[in-house]
Design a protein around this motif. Structure first.
Motif, short mmCIF file in Angstrom:
data_model
loop_
_atom_site.label_atom_id
_atom_site.label_comp_id
_atom_site.label_asym_id
_atom_site.label_seq_id
_atom_site.Cartn_x
_atom_site.Cartn_y
_atom_site.Cartn_z
N THR A 1 0.16 -3.54 8.20
CA THR A 1 -0.90 -2.91 7.41
C THR A 1 -1.98 -3.96 7.07
OG1 THR A 1 0.63 -1.31 6.57
CG2 THR A 1 -1.35 -1.63 5.28
N SER B 1 6.13 -3.92 3.36
CA SER B 1 5.45 -3.14 4.40
C SER B 1 6.45 -2.68 5.44
CB SER B 1 4.37 -4.00 5.06
OG SER B 1 3.78 -3.30 6.13
N GLN B 2 6.52 -1.38 5.66
CA GLN B 2 7.39 -0.87 6.72
C GLN B 2 6.97 -1.46 8.05
OE1 GLN B 2 8.62 0.99 10.02
NE2 GLN B 2 6.57 1.65 9.47
N SER B 3 5.70 -1.30 8.38
CA SER B 3 5.21 -1.69 9.71
C SER B 3 5.07 -3.20 9.85
CB SER B 3 3.85 -1.05 9.95
OG SER B 3 2.93 -1.50 8.97
N CYS C 1 0.85 -1.21 0.00
CA CYS C 1 0.00 0.00 0.00
C CYS C 1 0.88 1.25 0.00
CB CYS C 1 -0.84 0.08 1.27
SG CYS C 1 -1.93 -1.31 1.50
N GLY C 2 0.34 2.34 -0.52
CA GLY C 2 0.97 3.65 -0.40
C GLY C 2 2.39 3.67 -0.95
N THR C 3 3.27 4.27 -0.18
CA THR C 3 4.67 4.38 -0.59
C THR C 3 5.28 3.00 -0.83
OG1 THR C 3 4.99 6.50 0.49
CG2 THR C 3 6.93 5.12 0.27
N SER C 4 4.93 2.04 0.00
CA SER C 4 5.49 0.69 -0.17
C SER C 4 5.07 0.12 -1.53
CB SER C 4 5.03 -0.23 0.95
OG SER C 4 5.49 0.26 2.18
N GLU D 1 0.75 14.69 1.13
CA GLU D 1 0.44 14.29 2.51
C GLU D 1 1.01 15.25 3.55
OE1 GLU D 1 1.69 10.30 3.54
OE2 GLU D 1 3.60 10.55 2.54
N VAL E 1 5.28 10.38 10.07
CA VAL E 1 4.23 9.59 9.41
C VAL E 1 4.60 9.30 7.96
CG1 VAL E 1 1.88 9.76 8.51
CG2 VAL E 1 2.30 10.09 10.93
N ALA E 2 5.18 10.29 7.29
CA ALA E 2 5.52 10.09 5.88
C ALA E 2 6.75 9.19 5.76
CB ALA E 2 5.80 11.43 5.21
N SER E 3 6.62 8.17 4.97
CA SER E 3 7.71 7.21 4.80
C SER E 3 8.87 7.82 4.01
CB SER E 3 7.13 6.01 4.04
OG SER E 3 8.14 5.10 3.75
N LEU F 1 2.87 12.00 -3.78
CA LEU F 1 2.28 11.54 -2.52
C LEU F 1 2.93 12.26 -1.33
CD1 LEU F 1 0.44 9.55 -0.93
CD2 LEU F 1 2.31 7.93 -0.98
N LYS F 2 4.27 12.35 -1.36
CA LYS F 2 4.97 13.03 -0.26
C LYS F 2 4.48 14.46 -0.14
CE LYS F 2 6.24 10.54 1.50
NZ LYS F 2 6.44 9.12 1.53
N GLN G 1 13.65 0.03 1.52
CA GLN G 1 12.89 -0.96 0.73
C GLN G 1 13.49 -1.07 -0.66
OE1 GLN G 1 8.95 0.72 0.93
NE2 GLN G 1 8.41 -0.33 2.83
N VAL H 1 -1.54 1.53 9.25
CA VAL H 1 -2.98 1.46 8.98
C VAL H 1 -3.45 0.03 9.24
CG1 VAL H 1 -4.80 1.94 7.29
CG2 VAL H 1 -2.75 3.34 7.35
#
Ligand code: F6R
Length: 613
Positions: free
Chosen positions: A357, A352-354, A305-308, A493, A403-405, A489-490, A412, A610
């Protein structure tokens, strides 16, 4: 999203809970609260507030109380508005608790509980859990708090990390985990619980990572863990190597800026011990993939998702180029619901960073169930994706608080670059000499980034010139297309300026209509195999009066003809250009947002991890 911190010990814990919540702020939240048991009366007192932690601290200062058992929570609203009555902890009878996750069957449970005379004081799904525990306990007073919690959990469907305490039971805290992380720790007569390590990293580095279905009882004397069947069980204690300082700002204005500057070191950490220029080899034993399995792969499917997801899109370019294995990328939230074509010879990779997600986790589980071999590219160790996938490549970004990756993204990219080389060697498409050249280029990236970070004054000037723009267009081709999307995106956001990332060749098929002298167009135009094509797109923008910021290779004078502003990036191999241009778009977004004075580390409405669909 929501965060939990809990403490049982000998110290007064209000400060510890509030500072623990500060360390969870980065996850995103819109209300917060603490609960502490009074030592003498056993009464549990609550303090809750809508909005940021300053408000909670003010409310606490107005009516302070303390004790040595307590819990705290930051809430990111899902069920019910972000108002004080919906903030956690919630109380029902003697039971007080905080919850991360979603109780899916809460409506039917609530109806039942109301019919039995239970009164609710919030709109949350969480409150049903407090009532269920209190009800089980009232009906069978011989139960312990843990047993009453277990009985309530048997009725619940959904995801949860729970921390539970009770009036007249001031000695213990009960915690539970299902599809939402929870760590616990014990030492020196104290026990800690947290949904995320940074909350209590100043007190301990030795953690037990609860597994799905686990519950635990935390007391001063020690902690006891129970498995999903309720049997007492042992879980390994894992030592975290992050030091608490790595979760501090260290003089930078924002965590995001600190994390941008950390990238050279974190990319080096990610490559360390895994790449050998001499041998032209990449060592990724955690991958658990042998040559035979790789030879048989019909395709690789990335879910993220998102940046990933942009890291996954870049991986497609790199792997297809170097290893000649077909690669698909899917937004995890789409993959789950589109009946994907997967075979036993598919490799499914979650980025996924986290590692938590919700959509990415569900997508990789689905791929596994359909027969794919699964791999996680994950930053947070022992996170759910890392534990569930057949193999894992850890990115060594360290804790990412903004929050912003940023550093999570470029590590990654380092990981997928190594993976591409590894697969290229395993398929035999890449010979040792070619692998050496790519590894050499990878190893040089941190040095180039260091040099780029030495002087960022140009970005401050650009921020001054462009911060008033209402909308930006980012264009790129090849693997600079996902970087264009990531740049947009950066920017959106953290600065709240609308921005779109487009494949440069697609511009004529629609977005060209937007271009006028008000619209800044950021064009990623490093010297590479598609440079001439991008330059033609630049000319098209110029012809329509667009304001061009070109990101190009240093010394490229041709760009001067078209661009209003040029940001030079070092002349690096095409294979590693995404990492380098990622740094440029991060800095551009950061300085524009800083000029505008937005809440860069915790932009409105956003959560770090998320964990709901
Ligand atoms: C944007 C950002 C998000 C995350 C996305 C996935 O800056 O950070 O788009 O990339 O929420 O999160 P992870 O990588 O934790 O699965």
């Amino acid at each position: 999203m929501c965060g939990i911190v809990g403490y049982v010990g000998t110290d007064q814990c209000a400060r510890l809970l509030l500072s623990g919540l500060r360390r969870l702020e980065y996850r995103g939240y819109d209300s917060a609260g603490i609960a502490i048991a009074d030592e003498e009366s056993g009464e549990v007192r609550l303090c809750r507030a809508e909005g940021k932690l300053d408000k909670l601290e003010q409310a606490y200062r107005d009516e302070p109380f303390d004790g040595n058992v307590g819990l705290g929570h930051t809430r990111w609203a899902t069920h019910g508005k972000p108002v004080e009555s919906n903030a956690h902890p919630h109380r029902a009878g003697r039971v007080v608790l905080a919850h991360n996750g979603i109780i899916e069957n809460y409506l039917e449970l609530k109806e039942e509980l109301v019919e039995r005379g239970r009164e609710f004081s919030s709109e949350t799904d969480t409150e049903v859990v407090a009532h269920l525990i209190d009800e089980a306990w009232s009906n069978s007073p011989q139960l312990s708090l843990h047993e009453a919690t277990q009985a309530a959990l048997d009725r619940i469907e959904g995801s949860y990390a729970l921390a539970v305490m009770a009036t007249e039971n001031p000695e213990e805290l009960v915690v539970a985990r299902n599809a939402s992380p929870m760590v616990i720790a014990h030492g020196g007569g104290c026990a800690y619980a947290a949904s995320d390590i940074p909350a209590v990293l100043s007190y301990t580095r030795d953690f037990i990572f609860l597994e799905d279905g686990d519950t635990a009882v935390l007391r001063r004397e020690g902690i006891e863990v129970f498995d999903a069947e309720g049997n007492s069980t042992e879980r390994d204690v894992k030592t975290i190597s992050w030091d608490p300082v790595s979760a501090e700002k260290q003089g930078y204005k924002h965590f995001m800026l600190k994390e941008i500057h950390e990238q050279p070191a974190r990319i080096t950490d990610t490559l360390r011990g895994r790449v050998s220029v001499d041998r032209g080899e990449v060592e990724l034993p955690e991958l658990r993939l042998d040559e035979q399995t790789v030879q048989k792969l019909d395709k690789i499917v990335f879910v993220a998702c998102g940046t990933s997801n942009y890291a996954a899109q870049i991986a497609k370019y790199l792997i297809e180029e170097v290893a000649r294995i077909p690669v698909e990328t899917d937004l995890a939230s789409e993959f789950r619901y589109r009946n994907p074509l997967i075979t036993d010879n598919t490799l499914a990779i979650a980025i996924s960073q986290s590692g938590e997600t919700a959509d990415t986790l569900a997508a990789i589980r689905e791929a596994g169930e359909l027969g794919a071999r699964t791999l996680g590219i994950v930053n947070v160790i022992e996170s759910t994706i890392a534990r569930e996938a057949d193999g894992v490549i850890y990115t060594h970004a360290g804790p990412e608080i903004g929050v912003a990756s940023t550093k999570a993204f470029t590590t990654q990219l380092a990981a997928v670059s190594m993976l591409a080389i590894k697969l290229g060697r395993l398929t035999g498409r890449l010979d040792v000499e070619e692998a050496r050249t790519l590894i050499e280029a990878l190893r040089e990236v941190p040095n180039h980034m260091e040099a780029m970070l030495e002087d960022t004054s140009q970005y401050e000037q650009l921020a001054r010139s462009y911060h008033e723009a209402r909308s930006f267009l980012y264009l790129g081709r090849g693997h600079q297309f996902p970087i264009a999307a990531e740049g947009a995106l950066k920017l959106k956001e953290i600065s709240y300026i609308h921005a779109e990332g487009y494949a440069a060749g697609e511009m004529k098929h629609g977005p060209i209509a937007l271009i006028d002298n008000e619209m800044p167009v950021v064009v990623l135009a490093p010297k590479n195999s598609v440079y001439e094509k991008v330059k033609s797109n630049l000319e098209e923008v110029k012809a329509r009066g667009g304001r061009i910021i070109a990101i190009g290779t240093e010394g490229d004078e041709r760009l001067e003809t078209f661009a209003d502003d040029i940001i030079a990036m070092p002349d690096v191999a095409e294979f590693v250009q995404p990492m380098v241009s990622a740094l440029v778009v991060q800095l551009l977004a950061y300085y524009i947002a800083d000029f505008k004075g937005t809440d860069i580390d915790q932009p409105r409405n956003l959560a770090k991890s998320v964990t709901v669909e």
